[in-house]
Design a protein around this motif. Structure first.
Motif, PDB file in Angstrom:
ATOM      1  N   ALA A  24       0.735  -1.276  -0.068  1.00 38.25           N
ATOM      2  CA  ALA A  24       0.018   0.071  -0.072  1.00 38.25           C
ATOM      3  C   ALA A  24       0.940   1.378   0.119  1.00 38.25           C
ATOM      4  N   GLN A  25       1.828   1.425   0.807  1.00 35.18           N
ATOM      5  CA  GLN A  25       2.611   2.480   0.642  1.00 35.18           C
ATOM      6  C   GLN A  25       3.565   2.718  -0.452  1.00 35.18           C
ATOM      7  N   SER A  26       3.884   1.652  -1.114  1.00 29.69           N
ATOM      8  CA  SER A  26       4.636   1.791  -2.237  1.00 29.69           C
ATOM      9  C   SER A  26       3.760   2.417  -3.495  1.00 29.69           C
ATOM     10  N   GLU A  27       2.233   1.728  -3.279  1.00 31.52           N
ATOM     11  CA  GLU A  27       1.626   2.214  -4.208  1.00 31.52           C
ATOM     12  C   GLU A  27       0.773   3.760  -4.112  1.00 31.52           C
ATOM     13  N   LEU A  28       0.869   4.318  -2.973  1.00 33.10           N
ATOM     14  CA  LEU A  28       0.449   5.584  -2.572  1.00 33.10           C
ATOM     15  C   LEU A  28       1.570   6.427  -2.872  1.00 33.10           C
ATOM     16  N   GLY A  29       2.700   6.108  -2.728  1.00 31.98           N
ATOM     17  CA  GLY A  29       4.183   6.902  -2.698  1.00 31.98           C
ATOM     18  C   GLY A  29       4.451   7.640  -1.569  1.00 31.98           C
ATOM     19  N   GLU A  30       4.956   8.778  -1.684  1.00 33.18           N
ATOM     20  CA  GLU A  30       5.473   9.607  -0.562  1.00 33.18           C
ATOM     21  C   GLU A  30       4.172   9.906   0.467  1.00 33.18           C
ATOM     22  N   ILE A  31       4.224   9.442   1.840  1.00 33.95           N
ATOM     23  CA  ILE A  31       3.290   9.898   2.461  1.00 33.95           C
ATOM     24  C   ILE A  31       3.765  11.134   3.080  1.00 33.95           C
ATOM     25  N   VAL A  32       2.546  12.097   3.218  1.00 30.96           N
ATOM     26  CA  VAL A  32       2.885  13.416   3.643  1.00 30.96           C
ATOM     27  C   VAL A  32       1.935  13.880   5.039  1.00 30.96           C
ATOM     28  N   TYR A  33       0.839  13.039   5.315  1.00 32.74           N
ATOM     29  CA  TYR A  33       0.004  13.227   6.210  1.00 32.74           C
ATOM     30  C   TYR A  33      -0.762  11.920   6.543  1.00 32.74           C
ATOM     31  N   VAL A  34      -1.048  11.701   8.100  1.00 29.37           N
ATOM     32  CA  VAL A  34      -1.834  10.766   8.426  1.00 29.37           C
ATOM     33  C   VAL A  34      -2.654  11.331   9.313  1.00 29.37           C
ATOM     34  N   ASP A  35      -4.085  11.287   9.152  1.00 27.10           N
ATOM     35  CA  ASP A  35      -5.188  11.855   9.985  1.00 27.10           C
ATOM     36  C   ASP A  35      -6.012  10.819  10.665  1.00 27.10           C
ATOM     37  N   VAL A  36      -5.777  10.600  12.019  1.00 29.06           N
ATOM     38  CA  VAL A  36      -6.631   9.749  12.794  1.00 29.06           C
ATOM     39  C   VAL A  36      -7.476  10.530  13.791  1.00 29.06           C
ATOM     40  N   THR A  37      -8.746  10.567  13.785  1.00 27.87           N
ATOM     41  CA  THR A  37      -9.591  11.451  14.840  1.00 27.87           C
ATOM     42  C   THR A  37     -10.674  10.566  15.568  1.00 27.87           C
ATOM     43  N   THR A  38     -10.347   9.197  15.480  1.00 23.64           N
ATOM     44  CA  THR A  38     -11.078   8.183  16.089  1.00 23.64           C
ATOM     45  C   THR A  38     -10.504   7.870  17.477  1.00 23.64           C
ATOM     46  N   GLU A  39      -9.478   8.433  17.876  1.00 25.20           N
ATOM     47  CA  GLU A  39      -8.937   7.727  19.228  1.00 25.20           C
ATOM     48  C   GLU A  39     -10.134   7.918  20.267  1.00 25.20           C
ATOM     49  N   GLY A  40     -10.142   6.826  21.267  1.00 28.49           N
ATOM     50  CA  GLY A  40     -11.042   6.569  22.188  1.00 28.49           C
ATOM     51  C   GLY A  40     -12.450   6.355  21.663  1.00 28.49           C
ATOM     52  N   GLU A  41     -12.775   6.088  20.432  1.00 28.05           N
ATOM     53  CA  GLU A  41     -14.080   5.710  19.854  1.00 28.05           C
ATOM     54  C   GLU A  41     -13.872   4.126  19.511  1.00 28.05           C
ATOM     55  N   THR A  42     -15.151   3.486  19.641  1.00 26.95           N
ATOM     56  CA  THR A  42     -15.232   2.109  19.506  1.00 26.95           C
ATOM     57  C   THR A  42     -16.141   2.285  18.135  1.00 26.95           C
ATOM     58  N   LEU A  43     -15.225   1.451  17.151  1.00 27.08           N
ATOM     59  CA  LEU A  43     -15.472   1.231  15.594  1.00 27.08           C
ATOM     60  C   LEU A  43     -15.936  -0.190  15.547  1.00 27.08           C
ATOM     61  N   ASN A  44     -16.711  -0.402  14.408  1.00 31.36           N
ATOM     62  CA  ASN A  44     -16.885  -1.565  13.750  1.00 31.36           C
ATOM     63  C   ASN A  44     -16.048  -2.249  12.868  1.00 31.36           C
ATOM     64  N   ARG A  45     -15.872  -3.362  12.469  1.00 36.79           N
ATOM     65  CA  ARG A  45     -14.993  -3.990  11.484  1.00 36.79           C
ATOM     66  C   ARG A  45     -15.063  -3.066  10.020  1.00 36.79           C
ATOM     67  N   GLU A  46     -14.352  -2.720   9.377  1.00 33.90           N
ATOM     68  CA  GLU A  46     -14.287  -2.131   8.210  1.00 33.90           C
ATOM     69  C   GLU A  46     -14.994  -0.542   8.223  1.00 33.90           C
ATOM     70  N   ASP A  47     -15.150   0.027   9.231  1.00 34.17           N
ATOM     71  CA  ASP A  47     -15.310   1.346   9.556  1.00 34.17           C
ATOM     72  C   ASP A  47     -14.168   2.227   9.134  1.00 34.17           C
ATOM     73  N   VAL A  48     -14.352   3.392   8.655  1.00 31.57           N
ATOM     74  CA  VAL A  48     -13.144   4.369   8.461  1.00 31.57           C
ATOM     75  C   VAL A  48     -12.622   4.851   9.793  1.00 31.57           C
ATOM     76  N   PHE A  49     -11.319   4.520  10.156  1.00 33.76           N
ATOM     77  CA  PHE A  49     -10.839   5.219  11.444  1.00 33.76           C
ATOM     78  C   PHE A  49      -9.870   6.487  11.181  1.00 33.76           C
ATOM     79  N   GLY A  50      -9.662   6.791   9.843  1.00 38.12           N
ATOM     80  CA  GLY A  50      -8.781   7.918   9.485  1.00 38.12           C
ATOM     81  C   GLY A  50      -8.483   7.781   7.909  1.00 38.12           C
ATOM     82  N   SER A  51      -7.453   8.736   7.703  1.00 40.15           N
ATOM     83  CA  SER A  51      -7.169   8.853   6.416  1.00 40.15           C
ATOM     84  C   SER A  51      -5.553   9.070   6.233  1.00 40.15           C
ATOM     85  N   ILE A  52      -5.179   8.408   5.166  1.00 41.83           N
ATOM     86  CA  ILE A  52      -3.642   8.809   4.766  1.00 41.83           C
ATOM     87  C   ILE A  52      -3.435   9.527   3.139  1.00 41.83           C
ATOM     88  N   GLU A  53      -2.542  10.498   3.620  1.00 45.46           N
ATOM     89  CA  GLU A  53      -2.554  11.417   2.352  1.00 45.46           C
ATOM     90  C   GLU A  53      -1.112  11.493   1.880  1.00 45.46           C
TER      91      GLU A  53
END
Length: 125
Positions: free
Chosen positions: A31-60
């Motif tokens: 995945a990282q090789s396909e995305l290329g140079e990672i410049v930002y990781v955004d995770v705003t779900t810390e402390g939350e309970t999520l279900n399998r396959e829910d979005v927990f953040g994004s990678i830019e």
């Protein structure tokens, strides 16, 4: 390309490493090789309970933004704060220093639905 056999993998290119009652989650070397140079990781779900396959953040990367999907249901315990200053750790060390979150799985049986290293290699060809 590296495919550690102690991990489980998703079809969306996340990995999970169980460490006792918690687990670390990241994106695969592929995945990282396909995305290329990672410049930002955004995770705003810390402390939350999520279900399998829910979005927990994004990678830019330089040219794209991708959602990140939770491999199993559970509580997001921790975001890897090192990625705030050095998001390129996802590129240089996707399975060690570049982990994204630590979770407490709520249903460990969901791990059985994930891919082995061999099955993941077959998926990506």
């Amino acid at each position: 390309m590296n495919f550690p056999t102690d991990l489980k993998y998703t079809r969306d290119h996340e990995w999970i490493r169980v460490e006792g009652e918690t687990a670390r989650v990241g994106v695969t070397d592929y995945a990282q090789s396909e995305l290329g140079e990672i410049v930002y990781v955004d995770v705003t779900t810390e402390g939350e309970t999520l279900n399998r396959e829910d979005v927990f953040g994004s990678i830019e990367a330089v040219k794209t933004v991708s959602d990140l999907f939770l491999p199993v249901s559970g509580e997001v315990l921790e975001f890897n704060r090192e990625l705030e200053e050095t998001p390129e750790l996802v590129n240089t060390s996707p399975y060690q220093d570049g982990w994204l979150i630590r979770i407490k799985p709520s249903d460990p049986s969901e791990l059985d639905a994930l891919l082995s290293a061999e099955a993941y290699q077959q998926l990506i060809g």
